[in-house]
Design a protein around this motif. Structure first.
Motif, PDB file in Angstrom:
ATOM      1  N   THR A 145       0.289  -0.939   0.048  1.00 40.63           N
ATOM      2  CA  THR A 145       0.441   0.038   0.087  1.00 40.63           C
ATOM      3  C   THR A 145       0.801   1.311   0.149  1.00 40.63           C
ATOM      4  OG1 THR A 145      -1.488   1.062   0.912  1.00 40.63           O
ATOM      5  CG2 THR A 145       0.014   0.433   2.169  1.00 40.63           C
ATOM      6  N   THR A 146       0.213   2.540  -0.532  1.00 36.88           N
ATOM      7  CA  THR A 146       0.476   3.666  -0.664  1.00 36.88           C
ATOM      8  C   THR A 146       2.133   3.876   0.526  1.00 36.88           C
ATOM      9  OG1 THR A 146      -1.181   4.541  -1.712  1.00 36.88           O
ATOM     10  CG2 THR A 146       0.713   6.276  -1.551  1.00 36.88           C
ATOM     11  N   THR A 147       1.131   4.396   1.958  1.00 39.93           N
ATOM     12  CA  THR A 147       1.755   4.515   3.014  1.00 39.93           C
ATOM     13  C   THR A 147       2.663   3.640   3.693  1.00 39.93           C
ATOM     14  OG1 THR A 147      -0.763   4.953   3.678  1.00 39.93           O
ATOM     15  CG2 THR A 147       0.497   4.922   5.780  1.00 39.93           C
ATOM     16  N   GLY A 148       2.487   2.060   2.876  1.00 38.03           N
ATOM     17  CA  GLY A 148       4.168   1.405   3.515  1.00 38.03           C
ATOM     18  C   GLY A 148       5.166   1.918   3.014  1.00 38.03           C
TER      19      GLY A 148
ATOM     20  N   THR B 193      -4.854  10.462   2.685  1.00 36.52           N
ATOM     21  CA  THR B 193      -4.216  11.019   2.543  1.00 36.52           C
ATOM     22  C   THR B 193      -3.287  10.779   2.393  1.00 36.52           C
ATOM     23  OG1 THR B 193      -3.689  12.372   4.109  1.00 36.52           O
ATOM     24  CG2 THR B 193      -5.058  13.752   2.483  1.00 36.52           C
ATOM     25  N   GLY B 194      -2.869   9.766   3.559  1.00 33.16           N
ATOM     26  CA  GLY B 194      -1.724   9.467   3.989  1.00 33.16           C
ATOM     27  C   GLY B 194      -0.707   9.794   5.193  1.00 33.16           C
ATOM     28  N   ASN B 195      -1.095  11.394   5.580  1.00 23.88           N
ATOM     29  CA  ASN B 195      -0.731  11.864   6.243  1.00 23.88           C
ATOM     30  C   ASN B 195      -1.485  11.997   6.997  1.00 23.88           C
ATOM     31  OD1 ASN B 195       1.131  13.563   7.296  1.00 23.88           O
ATOM     32  ND2 ASN B 195       1.321  14.746   5.928  1.00 23.88           N
ATOM     33  N   ARG B 196      -1.028  11.998   8.554  1.00 27.74           N
ATOM     34  CA  ARG B 196      -2.047  12.888  10.323  1.00 27.74           C
ATOM     35  C   ARG B 196      -2.207  14.704  10.261  1.00 27.74           C
ATOM     36  NH1 ARG B 196       1.260  12.367  15.188  1.00 27.74           N
ATOM     37  NH2 ARG B 196      -0.189  12.888  15.781  1.00 27.74           N
TER      38      ARG B 196
ATOM     39  N   ILE C 240      -7.638  11.570  11.498  1.00 23.92           N
ATOM     40  CA  ILE C 240      -8.229  12.759  11.693  1.00 23.92           C
ATOM     41  C   ILE C 240      -7.984  12.411  13.349  1.00 23.92           C
ATOM     42  CG2 ILE C 240     -10.755  12.738  13.180  1.00 23.92           C
ATOM     43  CD1 ILE C 240     -11.971  10.778  10.913  1.00 23.92           C
ATOM     44  N   ASP C 241      -7.993  13.838  13.636  1.00 22.32           N
ATOM     45  CA  ASP C 241      -7.007  13.839  15.198  1.00 22.32           C
ATOM     46  C   ASP C 241      -7.676  13.526  15.813  1.00 22.32           C
ATOM     47  OD1 ASP C 241      -5.661  14.694  17.034  1.00 22.32           O
ATOM     48  OD2 ASP C 241      -5.899  17.043  16.715  1.00 22.32           O
ATOM     49  N   LEU C 242      -8.116  11.669  16.490  1.00 17.53           N
ATOM     50  CA  LEU C 242      -9.492  11.557  17.566  1.00 17.53           C
ATOM     51  C   LEU C 242      -8.865  12.514  18.600  1.00 17.53           C
ATOM     52  CD1 LEU C 242      -8.939   7.993  16.238  1.00 17.53           C
ATOM     53  CD2 LEU C 242     -11.056   9.788  15.937  1.00 17.53           C
ATOM     54  N   GLU C 243      -7.699  12.271  18.970  1.00 15.73           N
ATOM     55  CA  GLU C 243      -7.256  12.065  20.603  1.00 15.73           C
ATOM     56  C   GLU C 243      -7.505  14.230  21.015  1.00 15.73           C
ATOM     57  OE1 GLU C 243      -3.174  12.616  21.501  1.00 15.73           O
ATOM     58  OE2 GLU C 243      -3.085  10.286  21.338  1.00 15.73           O
ATOM     59  N   GLY C 244      -7.108  14.924  19.770  1.00 13.95           N
ATOM     60  CA  GLY C 244      -8.012  16.285  19.740  1.00 13.95           C
ATOM     61  C   GLY C 244      -9.437  16.495  19.657  1.00 13.95           C
ATOM     62  N   LEU C 245      -9.923  15.558  19.324  1.00 17.28           N
ATOM     63  CA  LEU C 245     -11.688  15.452  19.109  1.00 17.28           C
ATOM     64  C   LEU C 245     -12.394  15.340  20.166  1.00 17.28           C
ATOM     65  CD1 LEU C 245     -14.383  15.652  17.451  1.00 17.28           C
ATOM     66  CD2 LEU C 245     -14.313  13.513  16.347  1.00 17.28           C
ATOM     67  N   ALA C 246     -11.650  13.984  21.667  1.00 14.63           N
ATOM     68  CA  ALA C 246     -11.754  13.850  22.303  1.00 14.63           C
ATOM     69  C   ALA C 246     -11.800  14.654  23.795  1.00 14.63           C
ATOM     70  CB  ALA C 246     -10.857  12.319  22.867  1.00 14.63           C
ATOM     71  N   ARG C 247     -10.873  15.183  23.129  1.00 14.66           N
ATOM     72  CA  ARG C 247     -11.014  16.727  24.377  1.00 14.66           C
ATOM     73  C   ARG C 247     -11.698  17.482  23.872  1.00 14.66           C
ATOM     74  NH1 ARG C 247      -5.053  16.164  23.026  1.00 14.66           N
ATOM     75  NH2 ARG C 247      -5.278  17.790  21.443  1.00 14.66           N
TER      76      ARG C 247
ATOM     77  N   ALA D 260     -14.845  10.092   8.192  1.00 14.70           N
ATOM     78  CA  ALA D 260     -14.516   9.028   7.866  1.00 14.70           C
ATOM     79  C   ALA D 260     -13.423   8.785   7.212  1.00 14.70           C
ATOM     80  CB  ALA D 260     -15.135   7.507   6.769  1.00 14.70           C
ATOM     81  N   ASN D 261     -12.427   7.397   7.065  1.00  9.03           N
ATOM     82  CA  ASN D 261     -10.812   7.380   7.007  1.00  9.03           C
ATOM     83  C   ASN D 261     -10.684   6.671   5.642  1.00  9.03           C
ATOM     84  OD1 ASN D 261      -8.210   7.694   6.938  1.00  9.03           O
ATOM     85  ND2 ASN D 261      -7.833   6.106   8.326  1.00  9.03           N
ATOM     86  N   ALA D 262     -10.051   7.034   4.916  1.00  6.92           N
ATOM     87  CA  ALA D 262      -9.750   5.494   3.861  1.00  6.92           C
ATOM     88  C   ALA D 262      -8.706   5.645   3.804  1.00  6.92           C
ATOM     89  CB  ALA D 262     -10.507   5.497   2.864  1.00  6.92           C
ATOM     90  N   GLY D 263      -7.407   5.608   4.547  1.00  2.29           N
ATOM     91  CA  GLY D 263      -5.749   6.421   4.369  1.00  2.29           C
ATOM     92  C   GLY D 263      -5.662   4.714   5.066  1.00  2.29           C
ATOM     93  N   HIS D 264      -4.667   4.112   5.243  1.00  2.06           N
ATOM     94  CA  HIS D 264      -4.138   3.163   6.279  1.00  2.06           C
ATOM     95  C   HIS D 264      -4.416   3.444   7.568  1.00  2.06           C
ATOM     96  CE1 HIS D 264      -2.906  -0.605   5.766  1.00  2.06           C
ATOM     97  NE2 HIS D 264      -1.423  -0.559   7.127  1.00  2.06           N
ATOM     98  N   PHE D 265      -3.297   4.036   8.070  1.00  2.00           N
ATOM     99  CA  PHE D 265      -3.138   4.337   9.432  1.00  2.00           C
ATOM    100  C   PHE D 265      -4.846   5.310  10.143  1.00  2.00           C
ATOM    101  CE2 PHE D 265       1.001   3.401   8.505  1.00  2.00           C
ATOM    102  CZ  PHE D 265       1.161   1.709   9.347  1.00  2.00           C
ATOM    103  N   ASP D 266      -4.903   5.112  11.291  1.00  2.00           N
ATOM    104  CA  ASP D 266      -6.056   6.044  11.868  1.00  2.00           C
ATOM    105  C   ASP D 266      -6.007   7.335  13.156  1.00  2.00           C
ATOM    106  OD1 ASP D 266      -4.390   4.576  13.796  1.00  2.00           O
ATOM    107  OD2 ASP D 266      -6.527   4.166  15.974  1.00  2.00           O
ATOM    108  N   VAL D 267      -4.530   8.066  12.160  1.00  2.00           N
ATOM    109  CA  VAL D 267      -4.016   9.641  12.297  1.00  2.00           C
ATOM    110  C   VAL D 267      -5.008  10.528  11.382  1.00  2.00           C
ATOM    111  CG1 VAL D 267      -2.190   8.029  13.529  1.00  2.00           C
ATOM    112  CG2 VAL D 267      -2.134   8.749  10.657  1.00  2.00           C
TER     113      VAL D 267
END
Length: 425
Positions: free
Chosen positions: A151-154, A270-273, A300-307, A291-298
């Protein structure tokens, strides 16, 4: 045989679904038949860190048919199909270490269990296995003949390793093959990402505004399919060439700061965080879907959203959908929905790409492994492209399977293309 799957009792259901996928994977099936006869991978041990799906199962069956010892783990905690993992263990004799929704500790333990088999070839999707191997098992790296990356991210991570002088063996960037990224990334991601969102939310795309972050081949596919289902599509980009291409393809292009206030559905590819950050979320409409269709769960800033939405301001509202109550920029409270925990939505909330498109991707994987076994001793540690002959072979086999014929150059045409002396007459 050591393994870790959820329930071997699911194996018969998994075998039935693997066979269903195999129906529309004629290229890989043909390679498997040849491998069975020729056994080109005899004596090879393959460690595969891939999404454990029906399509992947047919790839692993092909590698084993070629004589390889194969062991597999998941490349994403939410992408494992537990019935498929069980079938691979029970019916194919392939050790699998993968349980859907496994935690991070289990995820890396499974990678370690696969690496404990002392492989000679690695097969990765996202570079987690290769990164783990280089960071924690440097002596083992010396015994690796080569690897492949799906994959692209890899590939991005591998090129960073190569640039820093950290990559210890040659890795074929299967993602960069034309018969992979032009089809799998575009048509596969385009369809399966929307499939995942629709399955999870039952949303109607027609009449909505869909914001697609990233206009690589995956983003192109998502944007095209969303438009085809009646959505107004806005593209966000950092690359001026990609942004210009999106404009020429008929899409509006805006920075995320502006698109945030307009979108009903946001899809990151995007493949970016941190592509969607708290400042963007606070501008979003009530009911916006992320929703995210990139490889890693980064992405969307989930930590920032949780704050923004701590404690009771966050709750599950459907399977694979979590609601966040956010104080918006306008002073009101808005509900923002995150699909599939921000992980790969097409595999977490649906079944991933259709088998017919993965047929080409996994044909590239199988043939690249065969090429590595044959050529690996002569290759330097680097990120390599799939040989053009393999790319052409996969395309030709796919066309033949589809019953499509193409023209062939005449001798005169070949001579004309090879000449520099023929000009205007």
């Amino acid at each position: 045989m050591d393994y870790d799957v959820r329930d071997l009792g699911l194996a018969d259901e998994g075998r039935q679904r693997i066979a269903w996928a195999d129906r529309t994977m004629p290229v890989l099936r043909g390679i498997r038949e040849r491998f069975q006869a020729e056994r080109p991978l005899a004596g090879v041990r393959i460690a595969a860190c891939l999404h454990i799906t029906t399509e992947t199962a047919n790839l692993l069956r092909t590698l084993k048919a070629g004589g390889a010892e194969v062991v597999a783990c998941a490349s994403n905690p939410l992408s494992t199909q537990d019935d498929v993992a069980a079938s691979l263990v029970k019916h194919e004799g392939i050790p699998v270490f993968a349980v859907r929704a496994e935690d991070t500790e289990t995820y890396y333990r499974h990678i370690d269990q696969v690496l404990d088999t002392d492989p000679t070839i690695t097969m990765d999707d996202g570079c987690d296995l290769v990164s783990r191997l280089h960071a924690e098992r440097p002596d083992q790296v010396k015994r690796i003949l080569g690897g492949t990356e799906e994959t692209t991210t890899g590939v991005i991570r591998l090129r960073a390793m190569e640039a820093s002088g950290s990559l210890g063996y040659p890795v074929v960037a299967v993602n960069d093959a034309k018969t992979k990224h032009m089809f799998d990334n575009r048509y596969g991601t385009g369809q399966s990402a929307l499939d995942g969102i629709i399955r999870a939310t039952n949303v109607l795309l027609a009449g909505t505004t869909v914001v697609v972050a990233g206009y690589g081949f995956c983003g192109k596919g998502v944007a095209s399919r969303a438009r085809g289902m009646g959505a107004q599509v806005v593209v966000t980009e950092i690359d001026p060439v990609a942004a210009l291409e999106a404009v020429m393809d008929g899409f509006r292009v805006e920075p995320m700061e502006e698109a945030a206030a307009e979108g009903d559905i946001f899809i990151t590819v995007t493949g970016n965080r941190d592509v969607i950050r708290p400042e963007h979320v606070r501008r979003m409409k009530d009911g916006a879907l992320l929703a995210n269709a990139g490889h890693f769960d980064v992405e969307i800033d989930l930590e920032g959203l949780a704050r923004l939405a701590p404690g009771e301001r966050r709750r599950p509202v459907r399977p694979m959908v979590e609601e966040y109550l956010v104080d918006s920029e306008s002073g009101t409270t808005a509900r923002v929905m995150v699909v599939a925990e921000g992980r790969l939505v097409n595999l977490s909330a649906a079944e991933g790409h259709p088998a017919s498109v993965m047929d080409m991707s996994f044909a590239n994987q199988a043939l690249s492994v065969e090429w590595l076994v044959r050529e690996g001793q002569r290759l330097e540690p680097s990120v390599l492209g799939v040989p053009e002959s393999i790319d052409a072979e996969v395309a030709a086999l796919k066309l033949a399977a589809m019953g499509i014929r193409i023209d062939v150059l005449t001798p005169e045409q070949e001579a004309y293309l090879a000449s520099w002396t023929v000009g205007t007459r």
